[in-house]
Design a protein around this motif. Structure first.
Motif, PDB file in Angstrom:
ATOM      1  N   GLY A  61       6.687  43.911  21.920  1.00  0.00           N
ATOM      2  CA  GLY A  61       7.285  42.888  22.729  1.00  0.00           C
ATOM      3  C   GLY A  61       7.650  43.438  23.904  1.00  0.00           C
ATOM      4  O   GLY A  61       7.604  44.529  24.248  1.00  0.00           O
ATOM      5  N   LEU A  62       8.443  42.364  24.599  1.00  0.00           N
ATOM      6  CA  LEU A  62       8.921  42.887  26.053  1.00  0.00           C
ATOM      7  C   LEU A  62      10.120  43.772  25.961  1.00  0.00           C
ATOM      8  O   LEU A  62      10.507  44.575  26.942  1.00  0.00           O
ATOM      9  CB  LEU A  62       9.191  41.316  26.832  1.00  0.00           C
ATOM     10  N   GLN A  63      10.938  43.461  24.924  1.00  0.00           N
ATOM     11  CA  GLN A  63      12.048  44.373  24.658  1.00  0.00           C
ATOM     12  C   GLN A  63      12.050  45.560  24.144  1.00  0.00           C
ATOM     13  O   GLN A  63      12.585  46.608  24.409  1.00  0.00           O
ATOM     14  CB  GLN A  63      13.086  43.447  24.054  1.00  0.00           C
ATOM     15  N   ALA A  64      10.830  45.468  23.147  1.00  0.00           N
ATOM     16  CA  ALA A  64      10.909  46.966  22.176  1.00  0.00           C
ATOM     17  C   ALA A  64       9.343  46.729  21.597  1.00  0.00           C
ATOM     18  O   ALA A  64       8.816  45.701  21.496  1.00  0.00           O
ATOM     19  CB  ALA A  64      11.816  46.854  20.959  1.00  0.00           C
TER      20      ALA A  64
END
Length: 121
Positions: A96-99
Motif C-alpha cells: 500500500g501507500l503507507q507500507a
C-alpha cells in the motif's frame, strides 16, 4: 487428552495468506530457486527492544527439525524452537501507500515495541 486440553494446546503451524505466498514465490523464482524443494523460512531470534524479533529468508531445503507446511504453493519452514513463539500466527503481505512488506500477526504476543519490529510473549 480431553477436548479442553486440545483446545488450549498451542498451535503447531503458521498460516500464510495468498498475497504473502504469491509475493514470496515471485521473489524465489526471481532468484532462480526451485519452489518445489526450497521454501520460506520463518524464525524467531533474540533482539530488538522488546526481546524477540522475526526473521525470514529463503532456504534451498528444510532442516531436519523443521515443521514444513505448504500454503498456496509456497513451502514454509519453521524450526521447532521458533514454533513455540509463533505457532498460530499468520503471515501476510501488505502492498500500500503507507507500507509494503511481510507482516506477522502473532496471537502469542503480549507486547510489541513502538515500531512493531520486536515482541515479547
Amino acid at each position: 487428552m480431553s477436548s479442553e486440553a486440545a483446545e488450549n494446546a498451542p498451535a503447531t503451524h503458521v498460516e500464510v495468506t495468498e498475497a504473502a505466498a504469491a509475493k514470496a514465490l515471485t521473489l524465489m523464482e526471481g532468484e532462480g530457486m526451485d519452489v518445489d524443494v526450497g521454501g520460506l523460512r520463518l524464525f524467531v531470534q533474540q533482539g530488538g527492544c522488546a526481546g524477540l524479533s522475526y526473521g525470514m529468508r529463503f532456504d534451498d531445503e528444510p532442516e531436519d527439525d523443521d515443521e514444513i507446511t505448504e500454503h498456496h504453493g509456497l513451502r514454509v519452514f519453521v524450526d521447532s524452537a521458533s514454533l513455540k513463539y509463533i505457532g498460530g500466527s499468520k503471515l501476510d503481505y501488505e502492498d500500500g501507500l503507507q507500507a509494503e512488506g511481510f507482516h506477522v500477526e502473532n496471537p502469542n504476543v503480549v507486547s510489541e515495541c513502538g515500531c512493531g519490529e520486536s515482541f515479547r510473549t
